[in-house]
Design a protein around this motif. Structure first.
Motif, PDB file in Angstrom:
ATOM      1  N   ASP A  96      60.850  45.916  -6.864  1.00 48.85           N
ATOM      2  CA  ASP A  96      60.399  45.688  -8.239  1.00 48.85           C
ATOM      3  C   ASP A  96      60.063  44.221  -8.492  1.00 48.85           C
ATOM      4  N   ALA A  97      59.707  43.914  -9.729  1.00 49.40           N
ATOM      5  CA  ALA A  97      59.260  42.565 -10.078  1.00 49.40           C
ATOM      6  C   ALA A  97      60.354  41.515  -9.922  1.00 49.40           C
ATOM      7  N   PHE A  98      61.613  41.929  -9.878  1.00 49.56           N
ATOM      8  CA  PHE A  98      62.733  41.006  -9.750  1.00 49.56           C
ATOM      9  C   PHE A  98      63.249  40.900  -8.317  1.00 49.56           C
ATOM     10  N   GLY A  99      62.555  41.596  -7.384  1.00 46.93           N
ATOM     11  CA  GLY A  99      62.959  41.531  -5.982  1.00 46.93           C
ATOM     12  C   GLY A  99      64.011  42.555  -5.582  1.00 46.93           C
ATOM     13  N   MET A 100      64.413  43.405  -6.519  1.00 43.73           N
ATOM     14  CA  MET A 100      65.389  44.448  -6.194  1.00 43.73           C
ATOM     15  C   MET A 100      64.727  45.506  -5.311  1.00 43.73           C
ATOM     16  N   LYS A 101      65.465  45.960  -4.274  1.00 44.43           N
ATOM     17  CA  LYS A 101      64.926  46.938  -3.329  1.00 44.43           C
ATOM     18  C   LYS A 101      65.550  48.313  -3.582  1.00 44.43           C
ATOM     19  N   TYR A 102      64.724  49.348  -3.472  1.00 40.53           N
ATOM     20  CA  TYR A 102      65.178  50.725  -3.664  1.00 40.53           C
ATOM     21  C   TYR A 102      64.795  51.523  -2.417  1.00 40.53           C
ATOM     22  N   LEU A 103      65.801  52.055  -1.720  1.00 43.44           N
ATOM     23  CA  LEU A 103      65.562  52.822  -0.503  1.00 43.44           C
ATOM     24  C   LEU A 103      65.017  54.199  -0.846  1.00 43.44           C
ATOM     25  N   LEU A 104      63.860  54.526  -0.280  1.00 39.54           N
ATOM     26  CA  LEU A 104      63.234  55.821  -0.535  1.00 39.54           C
ATOM     27  C   LEU A 104      63.511  56.819   0.585  1.00 39.54           C
ATOM     28  N   GLY A 105      63.913  56.317   1.739  1.00 37.65           N
ATOM     29  CA  GLY A 105      64.225  57.208   2.856  1.00 37.65           C
ATOM     30  C   GLY A 105      63.929  56.552   4.188  1.00 37.65           C
ATOM     31  N   VAL A 106      64.343  57.222   5.272  1.00 42.07           N
ATOM     32  CA  VAL A 106      64.098  56.765   6.640  1.00 42.07           C
ATOM     33  C   VAL A 106      63.277  57.848   7.332  1.00 42.07           C
ATOM     34  N   PHE A 107      62.149  57.455   7.951  1.00 42.64           N
ATOM     35  CA  PHE A 107      61.183  58.430   8.446  1.00 42.64           C
ATOM     36  C   PHE A 107      60.817  58.183   9.906  1.00 42.64           C
ATOM     37  N   ASP A 108      60.185  59.194  10.509  1.00 42.12           N
ATOM     38  CA  ASP A 108      59.833  59.124  11.932  1.00 42.12           C
ATOM     39  C   ASP A 108      58.619  58.241  12.204  1.00 42.12           C
ATOM     40  N   THR A 109      57.702  58.132  11.235  1.00 40.16           N
ATOM     41  CA  THR A 109      56.465  57.372  11.444  1.00 40.16           C
ATOM     42  C   THR A 109      56.180  56.464  10.244  1.00 40.16           C
ATOM     43  N   PRO A 110      55.410  55.381  10.454  1.00 42.83           N
ATOM     44  CA  PRO A 110      55.011  54.527   9.325  1.00 42.83           C
ATOM     45  C   PRO A 110      54.206  55.301   8.278  1.00 42.83           C
ATOM     46  N   ALA A 111      53.392  56.261   8.732  1.00 37.46           N
ATOM     47  CA  ALA A 111      52.569  57.044   7.798  1.00 37.46           C
ATOM     48  C   ALA A 111      53.452  57.848   6.843  1.00 37.46           C
ATOM     49  N   GLU A 112      54.522  58.432   7.360  1.00 36.55           N
ATOM     50  CA  GLU A 112      55.437  59.202   6.517  1.00 36.55           C
ATOM     51  C   GLU A 112      56.161  58.286   5.529  1.00 36.55           C
ATOM     52  N   ALA A 113      56.517  57.081   5.995  1.00 36.45           N
ATOM     53  CA  ALA A 113      57.191  56.118   5.116  1.00 36.45           C
ATOM     54  C   ALA A 113      56.262  55.673   3.991  1.00 36.45           C
TER      55      ALA A 113
ATOM     56  N   LYS B  40      53.687  57.412   2.824  1.00 39.04           N
ATOM     57  CA  LYS B  40      53.471  58.575   1.968  1.00 39.04           C
ATOM     58  C   LYS B  40      54.613  58.721   0.964  1.00 39.04           C
ATOM     59  N   ALA B  41      55.837  58.478   1.429  1.00 36.55           N
ATOM     60  CA  ALA B  41      57.001  58.588   0.546  1.00 36.55           C
ATOM     61  C   ALA B  41      56.886  57.598  -0.612  1.00 36.55           C
ATOM     62  N   PHE B  42      56.413  56.368  -0.313  1.00 34.37           N
ATOM     63  CA  PHE B  42      56.256  55.384  -1.390  1.00 34.37           C
ATOM     64  C   PHE B  42      55.169  55.820  -2.369  1.00 34.37           C
ATOM     65  N   VAL B  43      54.034  56.279  -1.829  1.00 33.47           N
ATOM     66  CA  VAL B  43      52.916  56.682  -2.696  1.00 33.47           C
ATOM     67  C   VAL B  43      53.360  57.789  -3.653  1.00 33.47           C
ATOM     68  N   GLU B  44      54.052  58.795  -3.126  1.00 27.01           N
ATOM     69  CA  GLU B  44      54.515  59.901  -3.970  1.00 27.01           C
ATOM     70  C   GLU B  44      55.532  59.430  -5.005  1.00 27.01           C
ATOM     71  N   TRP B  45      56.468  58.587  -4.551  1.00 30.58           N
ATOM     72  CA  TRP B  45      57.486  58.076  -5.473  1.00 30.58           C
ATOM     73  C   TRP B  45      56.850  57.183  -6.540  1.00 30.58           C
ATOM     74  N   ASN B  46      55.917  56.327  -6.106  1.00 27.65           N
ATOM     75  CA  ASN B  46      55.293  55.384  -7.042  1.00 27.65           C
ATOM     76  C   ASN B  46      54.406  56.099  -8.056  1.00 27.65           C
ATOM     77  N   THR B  47      53.795  57.213  -7.639  1.00 27.97           N
ATOM     78  CA  THR B  47      52.984  58.015  -8.575  1.00 27.97           C
ATOM     79  C   THR B  47      53.857  58.513  -9.725  1.00 27.97           C
TER      80      THR B  47
END
Length: 314
Positions: A245-262, A264-271
Motif C-alpha cells: 500500500d501507499a505506506f509500504g505495508m505488505k499484504y501476502l496474497l499467497g505462494v504460487f508455483d509460477t510468476p504468472a500465477e502470482a 494473476k493473484a494480485f490482479v484478481e485481488w486488486n480488482t
C-alpha cells in the motif's frame, strides 16, 4: 494545491528458492554433527560466479591454451554435471588473443583456493627474507607440490560435500512426491506401515502399537485437505505474491508455483480492492449529500447563533 495521497496498491513477486532452503538446512545439520565430533564439514554451496581470465598478450594467451589442454586431459575423471560443464568450456575453447574468456566457477571453492594460495605465498615471502636463494628454491618446489595437493584435496572435498547435500535435497523432494491418496486411508494405516518396517532397521522385533492410539488415529485422514503433495515440499522454486500500500505495508496474497500465477493473484485481488474503493467513495459521497441536506433542513442551530449575535450587538 494539497498533495493527494494515492491509495492504489502495487504488486511485488518474490522468488523463494526452496532448493536453496533445503541445502542450507542439510548443510548446517551436517556441519553441526561434524562439530560435535571435533571435525569440519566442507563448504558445499553450489553457488557459482563469473570469473574472467587474462587474455590480452602472448604470455596470457599461451597460459590459457596450456590450461585448456590440462582440463581436456582431466575431464575423463569427471562424471555427470561436472563433466558436462567441462565439455561446454572445452567447446568454447580459447578465444583469440585480446578477447575475454569468462567462465562460471564455484564461489566457495574459489574463495578457499585463494586463501590457500595467499597463505602459502605470504609464508614463502617471509621465508625468503631470512634464507639463501638456494634454500628458498628448494622450499619453493615443496610449496608448489603442497599447493597442488591442497587444490586437489579442497576440490574433491567440495564436490563430495556438494553432491552429498544435493542427494539429500533430491531425497526430501522425492519423499513428498511419494505421498499417495490411495495407499493409506487414515493416519493409523501410515503408522502400521512404518511399524512394519522398523524391525528391518532396528535389527530386532518391536512391541505392538497401542490399540487406543490406533483407534484415535483411525479418525484422522491420511491426507488432509490441501496437504496432498504440497508445493512447499516438492517445488524447486516458488513465488510469493504481495500487495503493497501507499505506506509500504505488505499484504501476502499467497505462494504460487509460477510468476504468472502470482501476478494473476494480485490482479484478481486488486480488482476487488479497487471495486471496494470505488464503492466506499460512492457511499461517502452519498452520505455527504445526505448530511448536507439534513443540515440545510435543520435551521435550529443557525437560528440560535443568529439570536446570540443579535443579543451581543445590543
Amino acid at each position: 494545491g494539497d498533495k493527494v495521497l494515492d491509495f492504489a496498491m502495487s504488486s511485488r513477486i518474490v522468488e523463494i528458492d526452496r532448493d536453496a532452503d533445503r541445502r542450507y538446512t542439510f548443510a548446517t545439520r551436517k556441519a553441526k554433527k561434524a562439530a560435535e565430533k571435533g571435525e569440519m564439514f566442507p563448504q558445499s554451496s553450489p553457488m557459482v560466479e563469473v570469473w574472467q581470465f587474462k587474455n590480452d598478450d602472448a604470455e596470457s594467451h599461451e597460459a590459457l591454451t596450456k590450461l585448456m589442454e590440462a582440463i581436456k586431459g582431466a575431464k575423463d575423471g569427471l562424471s555427470g554435471e561436472d563433466k558436462e560443464q567441462v565439455e561446454a568450456l572445452l567447446k568454447i575453447g580459447v578465444p583469440p588473443m585480446g578477447e575475454k574468456l569468462e567462465v562460471f566457477l564455484p564461489q566457495q571453492l574459489v574463495n578457499q583456493l585463494h586463501y590457500a594460495h595467499n597463505y602459502l605465498a605470504k609464508n614463502m615471502e617471509e621465508f625468503k627474507e631470512n634464507h639463501t636463494e638456494a634454500e628458498a628454491e628448494t622450499v619453493m618446489k615443496a610449496v608448489v607440490e603442497a599447493r597442488t595437493k591442497a587444490m586437489v584435496e579442497l576440490t574433491e572435498k567440495h564436490v563430495a560435500a556438494r553432491d552429498e547435500v544435493e542427494e539429500d535435497v533430491k531425497l526430501m523432494k522425492s519423499l513428498f512426491r511419494s505421498q499417495s491418496k490411495d495407499k493409506y486411508k487414515t493416519k493409523a494405516d501410515v503408522l502400521r506401515s512404518i511399524w512394519a518396517e522398523l524391525p528391518k532397521y532396528l535389527g530386532k522385533p518391536v512391541p505392538p502399537v497401542d490399540e487406543e492410539l490406533l483407534a484415535d488415529m483411525e479418525q484422522i485422514p491420511a491426507v488432509r485437505e490441501g496437504e496432498f503433495r504440497h508445493n512447499w515440499g516438492i517445488a524447486d522454486k516458488l513465488y510469493k505474491s504481495e500487495a503493497i500500500d501507499a505506506f509500504g505495508m505488505k499484504y501476502l496474497l499467497g505462494v504460487f508455483d509460477t510468476p504468472a500465477e502470482a501476478e494473476k493473484a494480485f490482479v484478481e485481488w486488486n480488482t476487488e480492492y479497487e471495486k471496494a474503493r470505488a464503492d466506499m467513495k460512492s457511499e461517502m459521497q452519498q452520505w455527504s449529500k445526505q448530511e448536507n441536506a439534513r443540515l440545510e433542513a435543520d435551521t435550529s442551530g443557525a437560528d440560535r447563533i443568529k439570536k446570540i449575535l443579535e443579543e451581543a450587538r445590543r
